[in-house]
Scaffold this active site. Sequence first.
Site, PDB file in Angstrom:
ATOM      1  N   ASP A   1       0.849  -1.193   0.000  1.00  0.00           N
ATOM      2  CA  ASP A   1       0.000   0.000   0.000  1.00  0.00           C
ATOM      3  C   ASP A   1       0.885   1.243   0.000  1.00  0.00           C
ATOM      4  O   ASP A   1       1.826   1.336   0.787  1.00  0.00           O
ATOM      5  CB  ASP A   1      -0.899  -0.034   1.235  1.00  0.00           C
ATOM      6  CG  ASP A   1      -1.735   1.221   1.407  1.00  0.00           C
ATOM      7  OD1 ASP A   1      -1.973   1.912   0.402  1.00  0.00           O
ATOM      8  OD2 ASP A   1      -2.141   1.494   2.552  1.00  0.00           O
TER       9      ASP A   1
ATOM     10  N   GLU B   1      -5.730 -19.929 -18.293  1.00  0.00           N
ATOM     11  CA  GLU B   1      -6.185 -20.681 -17.127  1.00  0.00           C
ATOM     12  C   GLU B   1      -7.143 -21.764 -17.606  1.00  0.00           C
ATOM     13  O   GLU B   1      -8.238 -21.468 -18.100  1.00  0.00           O
ATOM     14  CB  GLU B   1      -6.894 -19.778 -16.120  1.00  0.00           C
ATOM     15  CG  GLU B   1      -7.295 -20.551 -14.859  1.00  0.00           C
ATOM     16  CD  GLU B   1      -8.176 -19.766 -13.914  1.00  0.00           C
ATOM     17  OE1 GLU B   1      -8.234 -20.138 -12.725  1.00  0.00           O
ATOM     18  OE2 GLU B   1      -8.824 -18.787 -14.351  1.00  0.00           O
TER      19      GLU B   1
ATOM     20  N   ASP C   1      -8.064 -15.439 -17.907  1.00  0.00           N
ATOM     21  CA  ASP C   1      -8.873 -16.053 -16.858  1.00  0.00           C
ATOM     22  C   ASP C   1      -9.887 -17.029 -17.446  1.00  0.00           C
ATOM     23  O   ASP C   1     -10.522 -16.751 -18.473  1.00  0.00           O
ATOM     24  CB  ASP C   1      -9.589 -14.937 -16.094  1.00  0.00           C
ATOM     25  CG  ASP C   1     -10.339 -15.427 -14.884  1.00  0.00           C
ATOM     26  OD1 ASP C   1      -9.697 -16.017 -13.996  1.00  0.00           O
ATOM     27  OD2 ASP C   1     -11.569 -15.211 -14.816  1.00  0.00           O
TER      28      ASP C   1
ATOM     29  N   ASP D   1      -1.517  -1.210  -4.087  1.00  0.00           N
ATOM     30  CA  ASP D   1      -1.784  -0.424  -5.287  1.00  0.00           C
ATOM     31  C   ASP D   1      -0.574  -0.450  -6.220  1.00  0.00           C
ATOM     32  O   ASP D   1       0.460  -1.056  -5.906  1.00  0.00           O
ATOM     33  CB  ASP D   1      -2.161   1.014  -4.921  1.00  0.00           C
ATOM     34  CG  ASP D   1      -1.212   1.633  -3.902  1.00  0.00           C
ATOM     35  OD1 ASP D   1       0.013   1.516  -4.084  1.00  0.00           O
ATOM     36  OD2 ASP D   1      -1.697   2.223  -2.914  1.00  0.00           O
TER      37      ASP D   1
ATOM     38  N   ASP E   1      -3.500  -9.668 -16.274  1.00  0.00           N
ATOM     39  CA  ASP E   1      -4.666 -10.564 -16.227  1.00  0.00           C
ATOM     40  C   ASP E   1      -5.752 -10.032 -17.161  1.00  0.00           C
ATOM     41  O   ASP E   1      -6.051  -8.838 -17.160  1.00  0.00           O
ATOM     42  CB  ASP E   1      -5.217 -10.629 -14.803  1.00  0.00           C
ATOM     43  CG  ASP E   1      -5.589 -12.036 -14.367  1.00  0.00           C
ATOM     44  OD1 ASP E   1      -6.218 -12.738 -15.177  1.00  0.00           O
ATOM     45  OD2 ASP E   1      -5.253 -12.427 -13.238  1.00  0.00           O
TER      46      ASP E   1
ATOM     47  N   HIS F   1      -3.429 -17.156  -6.070  1.00  0.00           N
ATOM     48  CA  HIS F   1      -4.405 -16.449  -5.247  1.00  0.00           C
ATOM     49  C   HIS F   1      -5.665 -17.275  -5.009  1.00  0.00           C
ATOM     50  O   HIS F   1      -6.480 -16.915  -4.155  1.00  0.00           O
ATOM     51  CB  HIS F   1      -4.781 -15.123  -5.910  1.00  0.00           C
ATOM     52  CG  HIS F   1      -5.472 -15.289  -7.231  1.00  0.00           C
ATOM     53  ND1 HIS F   1      -4.848 -15.819  -8.338  1.00  0.00           N
ATOM     54  CD2 HIS F   1      -6.742 -15.020  -7.622  1.00  0.00           C
ATOM     55  CE1 HIS F   1      -5.705 -15.864  -9.341  1.00  0.00           C
ATOM     56  NE2 HIS F   1      -6.856 -15.387  -8.935  1.00  0.00           N
ATOM     57  N   ASP F   2      -5.850 -18.362  -5.752  1.00  0.00           N
ATOM     58  CA  ASP F   2      -7.040 -19.206  -5.613  1.00  0.00           C
ATOM     59  C   ASP F   2      -6.770 -20.499  -4.852  1.00  0.00           C
ATOM     60  O   ASP F   2      -7.713 -21.216  -4.507  1.00  0.00           O
ATOM     61  CB  ASP F   2      -7.593 -19.580  -6.993  1.00  0.00           C
ATOM     62  CG  ASP F   2      -8.322 -18.435  -7.668  1.00  0.00           C
ATOM     63  OD1 ASP F   2      -8.816 -17.540  -6.961  1.00  0.00           O
ATOM     64  OD2 ASP F   2      -8.392 -18.424  -8.915  1.00  0.00           O
TER      65      ASP F   2
ATOM     66  N   ASP G   1      -4.523   3.378   2.643  1.00  0.00           N
ATOM     67  CA  ASP G   1      -5.912   2.924   2.765  1.00  0.00           C
ATOM     68  C   ASP G   1      -6.008   1.445   3.139  1.00  0.00           C
ATOM     69  O   ASP G   1      -7.096   0.877   3.170  1.00  0.00           O
ATOM     70  CB  ASP G   1      -6.687   3.191   1.475  1.00  0.00           C
ATOM     71  CG  ASP G   1      -6.151   2.423   0.273  1.00  0.00           C
ATOM     72  OD1 ASP G   1      -5.129   1.712   0.413  1.00  0.00           O
ATOM     73  OD2 ASP G   1      -6.732   2.554  -0.823  1.00  0.00           O
TER      74      ASP G   1
END
Length: 544
Positions: free
Chosen positions: A23, A270, A202, A31, A100, A332-333, A27
């Site tokens: 970050d 993917e 994706d 980013d 992505d 991430h999955d 916040d």
Amino acid sequence: MPHERPWWEYGVVYQIYPRSFQDSDGDGVGDLAGIERRLDHVANLGVDAIWLSPVFPSPMADFGYDVSDYCGIDPMFGDLAAFDRLIAAVHARGLKLILDFVPNHSSDQHPWFLESRRSRDDPKRDWYIWRDPASDGGPPNNWISDFGGSAWEWDAATGQYYLHAFLREQPDLNWRNPNLRAAMMEVLRFWLDRGVDGFRIDVLWHIVKSESFEDNPLNPDWTPDRTERDRVLQLYSTDQPEAHAISAEMRALADDYGAKTGNRRVLIGEIFLPNDRHARWYGTVERPQVHLPFNFQLIENDWNARTLERVICEYEASLPHAGWPNWVIGSHDAPRIAARIGEAQARVAAMLLLTLRGTPTLYQGDELGIGQVMIPPDRVRDPQHLRQPHLDIGRDRSRTPMPWDGSPNAGFSSAELWLPLNADWPVRNVAAQADDPGSMLALYRKLLALRRAHPALAIGEISDVTADDHDVLVYDRTYEGQRIKVVLNLTSDATHHYPVEVQSARVLLSTRMDRIAPDIVEPGYFIPLLPDEGLILEYEMPKA
């Protein structure tokens, strides 16, 4: 390294989940400027490319995989100027950037869908998949969303259902419509013109559905401990023959940009399919498709030598002649590899990933050995978990913020973090491991340096993949007179003695990092292979 080959064949990809990398604006969410700030970590690791998970404008129902503008940047992450600065910084460090691309569905807040649902006569109606109710007034067929429940959502205003393979906020695009197809190709051109080096596409195998819209067959092997999605076999809702022409069109576009600029662009698809159907996504010599259909078998299968021997050999045998392999152990999955098999074996997994033939993809944080992260119920964000909590398949625990140092919030942010850190972050962070020669980070750096220094590990052939009765996996990598043997002990309860063959061998690396071994091991010597240890041996080749 022979640079006449495509860069991804000798390269290594590093996945960044932007919300959780760094970050910069206080916040609590990562980013683009934060990623730029931390690029030296990625470059020093020794990888070749960054894959950036979605940063497009989005309502964030599925954290960026519900896109409301394919040609912009969500203000949470920055803006197009910040993206341009990032890609320039990436290229300045000799790295590539893979973006992505989410072609199967958009957000229900995308202007295209807002127009599509306005009326049955709207010009964009057919840009999405709409159907009348079944005779009983219910959904058109039995298709199930990957997140559970029907894949169809009723729209009372127009009296039809629309299809969503994932959340109802993610309506599926209709790739059979030529105008939609042309618009999505323009999206690819937009980002290629900005200098991206390729795309991770994706759920590529989802993008076309059968025109018959028949019920999917019921899965006779389904049990209640599996997801609702698996109640049916996705025979008609995925992997349709017409999708391959779209994949080939994307490839032709990427190749055209590569030819014009001299910078080859890569397409990574993917795709979760059995080997025979998976291999078709490479295409043919005459009409190639994606360069790398993602291979998730190290994530999906049991962790033992016999299974890995079978997985490696069957996958290699399935590849078309020009197909280049690839391997993944985290994303991430998926559950963290250290959470799944333990930290000691995660070191062995790192050696496996970075010494198999093919392009490896690393996931941020795995180089630190981040393991199981407990997410308090009131902090859960993942819609997949919230819709099926009894299955414990939440992805939040793999998406927690990157721990950089021992300062407050691990140096990730000055604000409350969007997800909690790994509990051991004060000692498991980049700064702490950078100073520890035996750390997981040190092991990854050494493995990547070895891969770069020894072409046999990057682009060489693989042979003699064998597993023994002691749960030890062994294989050879060879290239232009160089022979390297990888020996992996997949158990934690036994020391084995591995025989050196007719040539002398040199121990290049042990996953334990602290072992003492002779620099040169003579034929007939038995090298002790310790519990949870992997070894890389370089053999002296016979002189001609």
